[in-house]
Design an enzyme around this catalytic site. Structure first.
Site, PDB file in Angstrom:
ATOM      1  N   ARG A 119      24.115 116.605  33.294  1.00 31.56           N
ATOM      2  CA  ARG A 119      25.352 116.290  34.178  1.00 31.56           C
ATOM      3  C   ARG A 119      26.459 117.198  33.954  1.00 31.56           C
ATOM      4  O   ARG A 119      26.858 117.608  32.900  1.00 31.56           O
ATOM      5  CB  ARG A 119      25.623 114.910  33.474  1.00 31.56           C
ATOM      6  CG  ARG A 119      27.099 114.515  33.879  1.00 31.56           C
ATOM      7  CD  ARG A 119      27.757 113.285  32.935  1.00 31.56           C
ATOM      8  NE  ARG A 119      27.086 112.058  32.878  1.00 31.56           N
ATOM      9  CZ  ARG A 119      27.228 111.483  31.870  1.00 31.56           C
ATOM     10  NH1 ARG A 119      28.110 111.993  30.721  1.00 31.56           N
ATOM     11  NH2 ARG A 119      26.656 110.222  31.549  1.00 31.56           N
ATOM     12  N   ASP A 134      26.044 112.449  26.043  1.00 31.61           N
ATOM     13  CA  ASP A 134      27.472 112.836  26.238  1.00 31.61           C
ATOM     14  C   ASP A 134      27.692 114.344  25.538  1.00 31.61           C
ATOM     15  O   ASP A 134      27.322 114.452  24.702  1.00 31.61           O
ATOM     16  CB  ASP A 134      28.339 111.839  26.013  1.00 31.61           C
ATOM     17  CG  ASP A 134      28.408 110.648  26.865  1.00 31.61           C
ATOM     18  OD1 ASP A 134      27.656 110.714  28.034  1.00 31.61           O
ATOM     19  OD2 ASP A 134      29.243 109.745  26.683  1.00 31.61           O
TER      20      ASP A 134
HETATM   21  C1  LIG Z   1      30.119 109.831  34.965  1.00 36.05           C
HETATM   22  C2  LIG Z   1      31.020 110.794  34.107  1.00 36.05           C
HETATM   23  C3  LIG Z   1      30.569 111.059  32.806  1.00 36.05           C
HETATM   24  C4  LIG Z   1      31.540 112.090  31.995  1.00 36.05           C
HETATM   25  N1  LIG Z   1      31.139 112.374  30.870  1.00 36.05           N
HETATM   26  C5  LIG Z   1      31.756 113.154  30.056  1.00 36.05           C
HETATM   27  C6  LIG Z   1      31.375 113.803  28.831  1.00 36.05           C
HETATM   28  O1  LIG Z   1      30.148 113.552  28.497  1.00 36.05           O
HETATM   29  N2  LIG Z   1      32.228 114.874  28.429  1.00 36.05           N
HETATM   30  C7  LIG Z   1      33.378 115.158  28.771  1.00 36.05           C
HETATM   31  O2  LIG Z   1      34.035 116.058  28.205  1.00 36.05           O
HETATM   32  N3  LIG Z   1      33.644 114.498  29.969  1.00 36.05           N
HETATM   33  C8  LIG Z   1      33.076 113.621  30.787  1.00 36.05           C
HETATM   34  N4  LIG Z   1      33.588 112.940  31.855  1.00 36.05           N
HETATM   35  C9  LIG Z   1      35.031 113.238  32.161  1.00 36.05           C
HETATM   36  C10 LIG Z   1      34.987 114.483  32.796  1.00 36.05           C
HETATM   37  O3  LIG Z   1      34.924 115.646  32.012  1.00 36.05           O
HETATM   38  C11 LIG Z   1      36.827 114.623  33.511  1.00 36.05           C
HETATM   39  O4  LIG Z   1      37.631 114.336  32.383  1.00 36.05           O
HETATM   40  C12 LIG Z   1      37.104 113.434  34.447  1.00 36.05           C
HETATM   41  O5  LIG Z   1      35.830 113.242  35.271  1.00 36.05           O
HETATM   42  C13 LIG Z   1      38.206 113.737  35.541  1.00 36.05           C
HETATM   43  O6  LIG Z   1      37.804 114.825  36.043  1.00 36.05           O
HETATM   44  P1  LIG Z   1      37.460 114.858  37.628  1.00 36.05           P
HETATM   45  O7  LIG Z   1      36.212 115.873  37.818  1.00 36.05           O
HETATM   46  O8  LIG Z   1      37.208 113.478  38.233  1.00 36.05           O
HETATM   47  O9  LIG Z   1      38.487 115.670  38.530  1.00 36.05           O
HETATM   48  P2  LIG Z   1      40.251 115.789  38.378  1.00 36.05           P
HETATM   49  O10 LIG Z   1      40.458 117.151  38.884  1.00 36.05           O
HETATM   50  O11 LIG Z   1      40.630 115.153  37.011  1.00 36.05           O
HETATM   51  O12 LIG Z   1      40.345 114.585  39.366  1.00 36.05           O
HETATM   52  C14 LIG Z   1      40.250 114.634  40.713  1.00 36.05           C
HETATM   53  C15 LIG Z   1      40.849 113.219  41.068  1.00 36.05           C
HETATM   54  O13 LIG Z   1      39.799 112.511  40.720  1.00 36.05           O
HETATM   55  C16 LIG Z   1      40.639 111.086  40.542  1.00 36.05           C
HETATM   56  N5  LIG Z   1      40.775 110.812  38.972  1.00 36.05           N
HETATM   57  C17 LIG Z   1      40.149 111.548  38.277  1.00 36.05           C
HETATM   58  N6  LIG Z   1      40.273 110.858  36.731  1.00 36.05           N
HETATM   59  C18 LIG Z   1      40.982 109.707  37.286  1.00 36.05           C
HETATM   60  C19 LIG Z   1      41.164 108.473  36.426  1.00 36.05           C
HETATM   61  N7  LIG Z   1      41.054 108.720  35.080  1.00 36.05           N
HETATM   62  N8  LIG Z   1      41.865 107.725  36.996  1.00 36.05           N
HETATM   63  C20 LIG Z   1      41.944 107.303  38.218  1.00 36.05           C
HETATM   64  N9  LIG Z   1      41.616 108.693  39.147  1.00 36.05           N
HETATM   65  C21 LIG Z   1      41.089 109.662  38.645  1.00 36.05           C
HETATM   66  C22 LIG Z   1      42.299 111.208  41.104  1.00 36.05           C
HETATM   67  O14 LIG Z   1      41.968 110.923  42.305  1.00 36.05           O
HETATM   68  C23 LIG Z   1      42.389 112.756  41.065  1.00 36.05           C
HETATM   69  O15 LIG Z   1      43.187 113.336  42.066  1.00 36.05           O
HETATM   70  C24 LIG Z   1      32.749 112.182  32.596  1.00 36.05           C
HETATM   71  C25 LIG Z   1      33.295 112.013  33.903  1.00 36.05           C
HETATM   72  C26 LIG Z   1      32.419 111.148  34.529  1.00 36.05           C
HETATM   73  C27 LIG Z   1      32.568 110.965  35.851  1.00 36.05           C
END
Ligand SMILES: Cc1cc2nc3c(=O)[nH]c(=O)nc-3n(C[C@H](O)[C@H](O)[C@H](O)COP(=O)(O)OP(=O)(O)OC[C@H]3O[C@@H](n4cnc5c(N)ncnc54)[C@H](O)[C@@H]3O)c2cc1C
Length: 308
Positions: A180, A130
């Site tokens: 990723r 990560d």
């Molecule tokens: C498998 C995976 C691994 C990850 N690993 C890392 C990592 O190693 N380092 C890192 O910095 N970040 C990591 N992240 C987190 C990532 O950076 C984002 O903060 C997170 O995924 C929210 O962004 P989004 O792309 O979903 O879009 P956003 O623009 O934040 O959200 C889009 C839509 O997704 C839904 N959504 C998003 N988050 C949530 C929530 N918490 N609860 C409910 N609905 C939600 C909502 O419908 C929202 O309108 C990871 C995320 C995933 C899915």
């Protein structure tokens, strides 16, 4: 504002004690974290496998300050890999290098990571490193490049909110590293990261295109329907097979979208966190979406179990 406040509160040890010792908040955290041991995580993994999705198990923990804790974390990861193999689960592991002791020195951490990737390679499995806050970006990339030189069983994460990510991707693709792509979950200054969501989104799409065209198997980790739509459209236009990349989403978030992608024939992997140290992970999830905070507050003051 709210996101900044929640990410700051994630560092508070007083709040951590209060939230993690309260039975109502513990129940609510179950929405994002299926349990504190490996057993409930494996159970959740089985349910995901049954629904046509693979998983990545994350034993929660970060910023350990003793070698004993870092070594315990490393053992827990090798045991998780053994258990995945023994139980025939379709899944790999995700880990944070500060959990394996990055704050205790790079040499120590590199050896710890080597032990985990060696076991993954023996088992024909894979370790995803990560990406944490920007204080660790350089160190993480150094560790991953070292590990990748010895084994293909390791990949990492790139955050679209950082200005440097395009360059980092170029270097990682040069060594064949699986990536990723995420938007980024930490509070970063505008000196190094796009402050506006629309710019983060535009960079995510730009970087997604580079990854999908690279011919290497990468992961797009997002719950954002706009990012997913952009990726599926681009893959179709470029005749990139559905089997050449995967979507990843977090356990308990947008399960409707997860199933819909599976039905359309895309590969989906669910990131399943487990362990006692769930407070910072939980706070980052609240920070991502104000509705989660409302849900949390509603259930907390009602004193009942979560309703969704
Ligand atoms: C498998 C995976 C691994 C990850 N690993 C890392 C990592 O190693 N380092 C890192 O910095 N970040 C990591 N992240 C987190 C990532 O950076 C984002 O903060 C997170 O995924 C929210 O962004 P989004 O792309 O979903 O879009 P956003 O623009 O934040 O959200 C889009 C839509 O997704 C839904 N959504 C998003 N988050 C949530 C929530 N918490 N609860 C409910 N609905 C939600 C909502 O419908 C929202 O309108 C990871 C995320 C995933 C899915």
């Amino acid at each position: 504002m709210l996101r900044t406040l929640l990410l700051e509160l994630a560092k508070s040890s007083r709040l951590r004690r209060w939230i993690t010792s309260n039975s109502a908040t513990r129940r609510m955290a179950h929405r994002f974290v299926p349990g504190e041991d490996l057993a409930p995580a494996i159970e959740a993994a089985r349910a995901c496998n049954k629904a046509g999705m693979s998983v990545s198990l994350d034993h929660l923990g970060e910023n350990v300050i003793t070698r004993e804790d870092a070594e315990r974390a490393r053992t827990e990861y090798t045991q998780a890999l053994d258990r995945i193999a023994a139980e025939g689960v379709d899944g790999n592991v995700s880990l944070k290098l500060t959990h394996l002791g990055l704050d205790l020195g790079e040499e120590f951490c590199a050896e710890q990571l080597r032990m985990v990737t060696r076991r993954a390679q023996e088992l024909g499995n894979f370790v995803r490193v990560d990406m944490e806050s920007s204080a660790y970006t350089d160190g993480t990339l150094r560790m991953v490049k070292l590990a990748r030189a010895e084994s293909p069983a390791v990949g990492t994460v790139i955050q679209a909110y950082l200005y440097r990510s395009e360059e980092d991707i170029r270097e990682l693709l040069g060594i064949g590293c699986r990536i990723r792509l995420v938007k980024g979950a930490y509070k970063e200054p505008s000196r190094i990261a796009f402050p506006a969501k629309r710019d983060v989104d535009a960079n995510f799409i730009r970087l997604m295109k580079t990854l999908l065209q690279s011919g290497i198997y990468h992961a797009l980790a997002t719950h954002d329907p706009k990012m997913i739509e952009a990726a599926t459209r681009f893959a179709t236009e470029q005749k990139i097979s559905q089997d050449n990349f995967e979507f990843q989403m977090l356990y308990g978030i947008r399960t409707d979208l997860q199933s819909s992608l599976v039905r359309q024939g895309y590969r989906v992997r669910v990131y399943i966190p487990f362990g006692q140290d769930w407070f910072p992970y939980f706070m980052r999830r609240l920070a991502e979406r104000p509705a989660n905070l409302m849900f949390f507050a509603r259930n907390f003051f009602r004193g009942g179990a979560p309703s969704a």
